[in-house]
Write an enzyme that holds these catalytic residues in place. Structure first.
Site, PDB file in Angstrom:
ATOM      1  N   TYR A  11       0.825  -1.214   0.000  1.00 11.01           N
ATOM      2  CA  TYR A  11       0.000   0.000   0.000  1.00 11.01           C
ATOM      3  C   TYR A  11       0.858   1.263   0.000  1.00 11.01           C
ATOM      4  O   TYR A  11       0.418   2.307  -0.464  1.00 11.01           O
ATOM      5  CB  TYR A  11      -0.924   0.008   1.224  1.00 11.01           C
ATOM      6  CG  TYR A  11      -2.105  -0.910   1.059  1.00 11.01           C
ATOM      7  CD1 TYR A  11      -3.299  -0.444   0.538  1.00 11.01           C
ATOM      8  CD2 TYR A  11      -2.025  -2.265   1.398  1.00 11.01           C
ATOM      9  CE1 TYR A  11      -4.387  -1.278   0.368  1.00 11.01           C
ATOM     10  CE2 TYR A  11      -3.110  -3.113   1.236  1.00 11.01           C
ATOM     11  CZ  TYR A  11      -4.295  -2.610   0.717  1.00 11.01           C
ATOM     12  OH  TYR A  11      -5.368  -3.444   0.537  1.00 11.01           O
ATOM     13  N   PRO A  89       5.287  -5.646  11.358  1.00 11.69           N
ATOM     14  CA  PRO A  89       4.132  -6.040  12.181  1.00 11.69           C
ATOM     15  C   PRO A  89       4.399  -5.954  13.677  1.00 11.69           C
ATOM     16  O   PRO A  89       5.544  -5.740  14.097  1.00 11.69           O
ATOM     17  CB  PRO A  89       3.896  -7.499  11.781  1.00 11.69           C
ATOM     18  CG  PRO A  89       5.110  -7.961  11.092  1.00 11.69           C
ATOM     19  CD  PRO A  89       5.912  -6.776  10.687  1.00 11.69           C
ATOM     20  N   SER A 127       9.227   2.261   5.674  1.00 13.81           N
ATOM     21  CA  SER A 127       8.357   1.607   6.656  1.00 13.81           C
ATOM     22  C   SER A 127       8.359   2.416   7.939  1.00 13.81           C
ATOM     23  O   SER A 127       9.331   3.121   8.232  1.00 13.81           O
ATOM     24  CB  SER A 127       8.885   0.222   7.042  1.00 13.81           C
ATOM     25  OG  SER A 127       9.090  -0.600   5.939  1.00 13.81           O
ATOM     26  N   CYS A 272      -2.141   0.668  10.759  1.00 15.42           N
ATOM     27  CA  CYS A 272      -1.057   1.338  11.471  1.00 15.42           C
ATOM     28  C   CYS A 272      -1.356   1.928  12.847  1.00 15.42           C
ATOM     29  O   CYS A 272      -0.495   1.861  13.724  1.00 15.42           O
ATOM     30  CB  CYS A 272      -0.464   2.421  10.586  1.00 15.42           C
ATOM     31  SG  CYS A 272       0.336   1.695   9.151  1.00 15.42           S
ATOM     32  N   LYS A 335     -12.165   1.848   6.145  1.00 16.35           N
ATOM     33  CA  LYS A 335     -12.687   3.171   5.826  1.00 16.35           C
ATOM     34  C   LYS A 335     -13.151   3.123   4.375  1.00 16.35           C
ATOM     35  O   LYS A 335     -12.877   2.146   3.683  1.00 16.35           O
ATOM     36  CB  LYS A 335     -11.629   4.253   6.041  1.00 16.35           C
ATOM     37  CG  LYS A 335     -10.400   4.103   5.152  1.00 16.35           C
ATOM     38  CD  LYS A 335      -9.292   5.083   5.477  1.00 16.35           C
ATOM     39  CE  LYS A 335      -9.531   6.436   4.866  1.00 16.35           C
ATOM     40  NZ  LYS A 335      -8.288   7.259   4.831  1.00 16.35           N
TER      41      LYS A 335
HETATM   42  N1  LIG Z   1      -0.622   1.341   4.712  1.00 14.98           N
HETATM   43  C1  LIG Z   1      -0.416   2.611   4.959  1.00 14.98           C
HETATM   44  O1  LIG Z   1      -1.294   3.439   4.723  1.00 14.98           O
HETATM   45  C2  LIG Z   1       0.869   3.084   5.530  1.00 14.98           C
HETATM   46  C3  LIG Z   1       1.846   2.193   5.945  1.00 14.98           C
HETATM   47  N2  LIG Z   1       3.032   2.650   6.463  1.00 14.98           N
HETATM   48  C4  LIG Z   1       4.094   1.719   6.836  1.00 14.98           C
HETATM   49  O2  LIG Z   1       4.706   1.222   5.645  1.00 14.98           O
HETATM   50  C5  LIG Z   1       5.136  -0.141   5.821  1.00 14.98           C
HETATM   51  C6  LIG Z   1       4.518  -1.013   4.757  1.00 14.98           C
HETATM   52  O3  LIG Z   1       3.115  -0.938   4.893  1.00 14.98           O
HETATM   53  P1  LIG Z   1       2.158  -1.435   3.734  1.00 14.98           P
HETATM   54  O4  LIG Z   1       2.664  -0.989   2.417  1.00 14.98           O
HETATM   55  O5  LIG Z   1       0.792  -1.045   4.154  1.00 14.98           O
HETATM   56  O6  LIG Z   1       2.327  -3.014   3.882  1.00 14.98           O
HETATM   57  P2  LIG Z   1       1.996  -4.133   2.809  1.00 14.98           P
HETATM   58  O7  LIG Z   1       1.828  -5.398   3.541  1.00 14.98           O
HETATM   59  O8  LIG Z   1       0.908  -3.668   1.895  1.00 14.98           O
HETATM   60  O9  LIG Z   1       3.342  -4.209   1.914  1.00 14.98           O
HETATM   61  C7  LIG Z   1       4.552  -4.678   2.388  1.00 14.98           C
HETATM   62  C8  LIG Z   1       5.172  -5.528   1.276  1.00 14.98           C
HETATM   63  O10 LIG Z   1       6.525  -5.841   1.618  1.00 14.98           O
HETATM   64  C9  LIG Z   1       6.824  -7.118   1.082  1.00 14.98           C
HETATM   65  N3  LIG Z   1       8.036  -7.621   1.712  1.00 14.98           N
HETATM   66  C10 LIG Z   1       8.217  -8.088   2.977  1.00 14.98           C
HETATM   67  N4  LIG Z   1       9.489  -8.393   3.192  1.00 14.98           N
HETATM   68  C11 LIG Z   1      10.165  -8.109   2.043  1.00 14.98           C
HETATM   69  C12 LIG Z   1      11.532  -8.200   1.650  1.00 14.98           C
HETATM   70  N5  LIG Z   1      12.466  -8.627   2.498  1.00 14.98           N
HETATM   71  N6  LIG Z   1      11.866  -7.833   0.389  1.00 14.98           N
HETATM   72  C13 LIG Z   1      10.924  -7.393  -0.489  1.00 14.98           C
HETATM   73  N7  LIG Z   1       9.615  -7.276  -0.157  1.00 14.98           N
HETATM   74  C14 LIG Z   1       9.243  -7.624   1.089  1.00 14.98           C
HETATM   75  C15 LIG Z   1       5.569  -7.916   1.338  1.00 14.98           C
HETATM   76  O11 LIG Z   1       5.470  -9.049   0.529  1.00 14.98           O
HETATM   77  C16 LIG Z   1       4.483  -6.860   1.051  1.00 14.98           C
HETATM   78  O12 LIG Z   1       4.017  -6.945  -0.285  1.00 14.98           O
HETATM   79  C17 LIG Z   1       4.746  -0.501   7.255  1.00 14.98           C
HETATM   80  O13 LIG Z   1       5.859  -0.260   8.084  1.00 14.98           O
HETATM   81  C18 LIG Z   1       3.648   0.483   7.581  1.00 14.98           C
HETATM   82  O14 LIG Z   1       3.597   0.758   8.964  1.00 14.98           O
HETATM   83  C19 LIG Z   1       3.291   3.983   6.565  1.00 14.98           C
HETATM   84  C20 LIG Z   1       2.364   4.913   6.154  1.00 14.98           C
HETATM   85  C21 LIG Z   1       1.084   4.536   5.594  1.00 14.98           C
HETATM   86  O1  LIG Z   2       0.716   5.331   9.004  1.00 13.07           O
HETATM   87  C1  LIG Z   2      -0.296   5.065   8.390  1.00 13.07           C
HETATM   88  O2  LIG Z   2      -0.644   3.940   8.026  1.00 13.07           O
HETATM   89  C2  LIG Z   2      -1.295   6.131   8.047  1.00 13.07           C
HETATM   90  O3  LIG Z   2      -2.349   6.018   9.050  1.00 13.07           O
HETATM   91  C3  LIG Z   2      -3.446   6.896   8.851  1.00 13.07           C
HETATM   92  O4  LIG Z   2      -4.035   6.687   7.577  1.00 13.07           O
HETATM   93  P1  LIG Z   2      -5.103   5.511   7.320  1.00 13.07           P
HETATM   94  O5  LIG Z   2      -5.023   4.513   8.424  1.00 13.07           O
HETATM   95  O6  LIG Z   2      -4.875   5.047   5.943  1.00 13.07           O
HETATM   96  O7  LIG Z   2      -6.526   6.225   7.332  1.00 13.07           O
HETATM   97  P2  LIG Z   2      -7.179   7.345   8.270  1.00 13.07           P
HETATM   98  O8  LIG Z   2      -7.940   8.255   7.406  1.00 13.07           O
HETATM   99  O9  LIG Z   2      -6.223   7.944   9.193  1.00 13.07           O
HETATM  100  O10 LIG Z   2      -8.250   6.512   9.091  1.00 13.07           O
HETATM  101  C4  LIG Z   2      -7.855   5.575  10.087  1.00 13.07           C
HETATM  102  C5  LIG Z   2      -9.087   5.072  10.830  1.00 13.07           C
HETATM  103  O11 LIG Z   2      -9.632   6.100  11.652  1.00 13.07           O
HETATM  104  C6  LIG Z   2     -11.019   6.255  11.387  1.00 13.07           C
HETATM  105  N1  LIG Z   2     -11.394   7.665  11.601  1.00 13.07           N
HETATM  106  C7  LIG Z   2     -10.714   8.657  10.967  1.00 13.07           C
HETATM  107  C8  LIG Z   2     -11.043   9.978  11.198  1.00 13.07           C
HETATM  108  C9  LIG Z   2     -12.085  10.295  12.087  1.00 13.07           C
HETATM  109  O12 LIG Z   2     -12.433  11.470  12.349  1.00 13.07           O
HETATM  110  N2  LIG Z   2     -12.728   9.281  12.711  1.00 13.07           N
HETATM  111  C10 LIG Z   2     -12.402   7.966  12.494  1.00 13.07           C
HETATM  112  O13 LIG Z   2     -13.021   7.071  13.101  1.00 13.07           O
HETATM  113  C11 LIG Z   2     -11.177   5.798   9.936  1.00 13.07           C
HETATM  114  O14 LIG Z   2     -12.496   5.444   9.655  1.00 13.07           O
HETATM  115  C12 LIG Z   2     -10.225   4.632   9.900  1.00 13.07           C
HETATM  116  O15 LIG Z   2     -10.823   3.478  10.419  1.00 13.07           O
HETATM  117  C13 LIG Z   2      -2.934   8.350   8.882  1.00 13.07           C
HETATM  118  O16 LIG Z   2      -4.028   9.222   8.607  1.00 13.07           O
HETATM  119  C14 LIG Z   2      -1.832   8.559   7.848  1.00 13.07           C
HETATM  120  O17 LIG Z   2      -1.315   9.875   7.960  1.00 13.07           O
HETATM  121  C15 LIG Z   2      -0.711   7.534   8.090  1.00 13.07           C
HETATM  122  O18 LIG Z   2       0.279   7.660   7.099  1.00 13.07           O
END
Ligand SMILES: NC(=O)C1=CN([C@@H]2O[C@H](COP(=O)(O)OP(=O)(O)OC[C@H]3O[C@@H](n4cnc5c(N)ncnc54)[C@H](O)[C@@H]3O)[C@@H](O)[C@H]2O)C=CC1
Ligand SMILES: O=C(O)[C@H]1O[C@H](OP(=O)(O)OP(=O)(O)OC[C@H]2O[C@@H](n3ccc(=O)[nH]c3=O)[C@H](O)[C@@H]2O)[C@H](O)[C@@H](O)[C@@H]1O
Length: 480
Positions: A11, A89, A127, A272, A335
């Site tokens: 993502y 994780p 990450s 997260c 969401k």
């Molecule tokens: N999902 C979000 O909205 C946000 C996530 N983050 C952070 O970003 C990081 C990644 O999150 P996501 O993208 O959501 O996770 P995700 O699970 O969607 O993607 C992670 C990917 O990394 C791959 N992977 C794992 N080990 C690997 C390796 N050694 N080499 C190559 N690929 C490998 C997995 O197969 C997976 O496809 C986490 O630390 C998360 O906390 C930060 C901001 C927003």
């Molecule tokens: O580190 C991350 O993964 C990301 O986490 C959140 O983003 P995200 O989890 O994608 O979505 P949000 O819009 O923050 O919503 C998180 C949860 O809070 C809930 N929410 C949000 C806002 C609100 O007013 N009330 C509420 O219940 C949403 O429905 C959802 O379940 C942060 O907003 C991002 O800035 C950050 O990068």
């Protein structure tokens, strides 16, 4: 041509790299992953994640300066800048289980980088990681480096799902942390030049490594804390007759507080918030700060309370039992505008209702039956691993059915639980739905999306989070 390689096509890695490729035609971007099916999907017409606007961005650059590949070592060895965006994780076993971040994937990525690198590299933490992770990564890289120079940067990602492309195009800020040495600062400037292709310079913040790492955990903790604060108020609103929407509007009008992120809900979900706060709690405990740890722990406790309070409300309103009653669940994603179900409150609510022997019929416009069954069968935190390392064939829950049609999900149901704020739930034909349901017919709105007055006129008994209770619900107080 500068070459970027990103480890992790999830993502964050996928959308972030697609936008870098779009905005920087002079840079070659390759996204790699250990999960082959993910890379295949990125190379197909059906991308592995649903995110508004993402398809267009990928289509514009894929095959030109954006590539998705399983050939991890080749692209890592060729890259100048390596982003690491792999899973971090919550640990499920051993020291720090249930709180600490599991850095297995990060560590194996770092070891692989050290093994295959033949030239100097900038390694970017994308990450979300515990503060001080860069120090550990640096040790792994330099102990195995064969004389190659590695500069570690922290560049946490702040995008939110559902608005990822918009957030990446117009970020509030880009944060880059680096070592305060000449080499460290040079690396910071190199990464800054990438973002400067489209982000105004004054929005690119540079700090030391530890500030950048901690700012990410702090930002998520602050955001989640706002939701827990308004959700705590929602319980008090229900007890007193105040209306949480009016309260949050009035509170948010104070320019020091601001109006965003004050929507009461059944609880926050997503991959997260919980993970990062637990991680923060663990770091505080490890640094001998139990009071600070307990302060942040409370944000999670209120979130859990909000979900169980909702289940209790459903069950107590329906004569204290939902056994064998059909409950329609509208929305399963955490969401709207995403198909992501990680830590969605719908999981805990469904499990709570199943615990009371309900039959559940689920509709979400973006989530498949397979995903829902996996989510309901999986243990806490098991979801945050590469797909091929998750439990293979979880047992399906028989009392759960999944449909692609909201009207089918609600037909013959005793009650409806709205778990996601999908726009389409506002415009459903509730008269038609009411006519097809058992009576009395209940709506439990966990997202405050429906017009409760209109629904009451139709004949529904309506519960909306934090709103004044109607007579029926007042007579059946839920025990939290
Ligand atoms: N999902 C979000 O909205 C946000 C996530 N983050 C952070 O970003 C990081 C990644 O999150 P996501 O993208 O959501 O996770 P995700 O699970 O969607 O993607 C992670 C990917 O990394 C791959 N992977 C794992 N080990 C690997 C390796 N050694 N080499 C190559 N690929 C490998 C997995 O197969 C997976 O496809 C986490 O630390 C998360 O906390 C930060 C901001 C927003
Ligand atoms: O580190 C991350 O993964 C990301 O986490 C959140 O983003 P995200 O989890 O994608 O979505 P949000 O819009 O923050 O919503 C998180 C949860 O809070 C809930 N929410 C949000 C806002 C609100 O007013 N009330 C509420 O219940 C949403 O429905 C959802 O379940 C942060 O907003 C991002 O800035 C950050 O990068």
């Amino acid at each position: 041509m500068v070459k970027i390689c990103c480890l992790g096509a999830g993502y964050v890695g996928g959308p972030t790299m697609a936008v870098i490729a779009l905005k920087c035609p002079d840079i070659q971007v390759v996204v790699v992953d250990i999960t082959k099916s993910r890379i295949d999907a990125w190379n197909s017409d059906t991308l592995p994640i649903y995110e508004p606007g993402l398809d267009e961005v990928v289509k514009q650059c894929r095959g030109k300066n954006l590539f998705f590949s399983n050939d991890i070592e080749k692209h890592v060895s060729e890259a100048d800048i390596i982003f690491v965006s792999v899973n971090t994780p919550t640990k499920t076993r051993g020291l720090g289980a249930g709180k600490a971040a599991d850095l297995t994937y990060w560590e194996s990525a770092a070891r692989m980088i050290a093994d295959v690198a033949k030239s100097d590299k900038i390694v970017v933490e994308k990450s979300t990681v515990p503060v001080k992770t860069a120090e550990a990564i640096e040790k792994i890289l330099t102990h195995n480096s064969n004389g190659i120079n590695f500069q570690i940067l922290s560049n946490p990602e702040f995008l939110a799902e559902g608005t990822a492309i918009q957030d990446l195009f117009n970020p509030d800020r880009v944060l880059i942390g680096g070592r305060e040495t000449p080499e460290g600062q040079k690396a910071v400037q190199t990464l800054k030049a990438v973002y400067a292709h489209w982000v105004p310079e004054d929005q690119i913040l540079t700090t030391n490594l530890w500030s950048a790492e901690l700012s990410k955990l702090a930002a998520n903790a602050f955001l989640a804390q706002r939701i827990s604060s308004v959700n705590a108020m929602s319980a008090l609103c229900e007890a007193t007759g105040a209306n949480v929407s009016e309260v949050s509007y009035a509170v948010g009008k104070d320019s020091r507080i601001g109006p965003k992120f004050l929507n009461a809900s059944v609880g926050f979900g997503g991959s997260c918030f919980q993970k990062d706060i637990l991680n923060l709690v663990y770091i505080c405990e490890c640094n001998g700060l139990p009071e600070v740890a307990n302060y942040w722990k409370q944000v999670i406790k209120i979130n859990d309370y909000q979900k169980s309070r909702f289940v209790n409300r459903v069950v107590s309103s329906m004569f204290n039992t939902v056994a064998n009653k059909k409950i329609a669940v509208l929305g399963f994603a955490f969401k709207k505008d995403t198909g992501d179900t990680r830590e969605t409150p719908a999981i805990d609510v469904c499990k709570g209702l199943l615990g009371d022997k309900a039959k559940i019929s689920i509709y979400d416009p973006q989530v498949t039956e397979d995903q829902i069954q996996r989510d309901l069968a999986m243990n806490k935190f098991d979801w945050d691993h590469p797909v091929h390392l998750q439990p293979m064939s979880p047992t399906t829950t028989k009392q759960v059915s999944v449909t692609w049609d909201a009207y089918e999900a609600t037909k013959d149901a005793h009650g409806i639980c709205i778990m996601t704020e999908w726009d389409e739930f506002k415009t459903l034909d509730y008269k038609k739905i009411y006519n097809s349901m058992q009576k009395p017919a209940f709506v439990f709105d966990g997202r405050n999306v429906v017009d409760s007055e209109k629904l009451r006129e139709i004949g529904f008994i309506v519960y909306s989070i934090g709103k004044p209770l109607d007579g029926w619900l007042k007579d059946m107080p839920a025990v939290a």
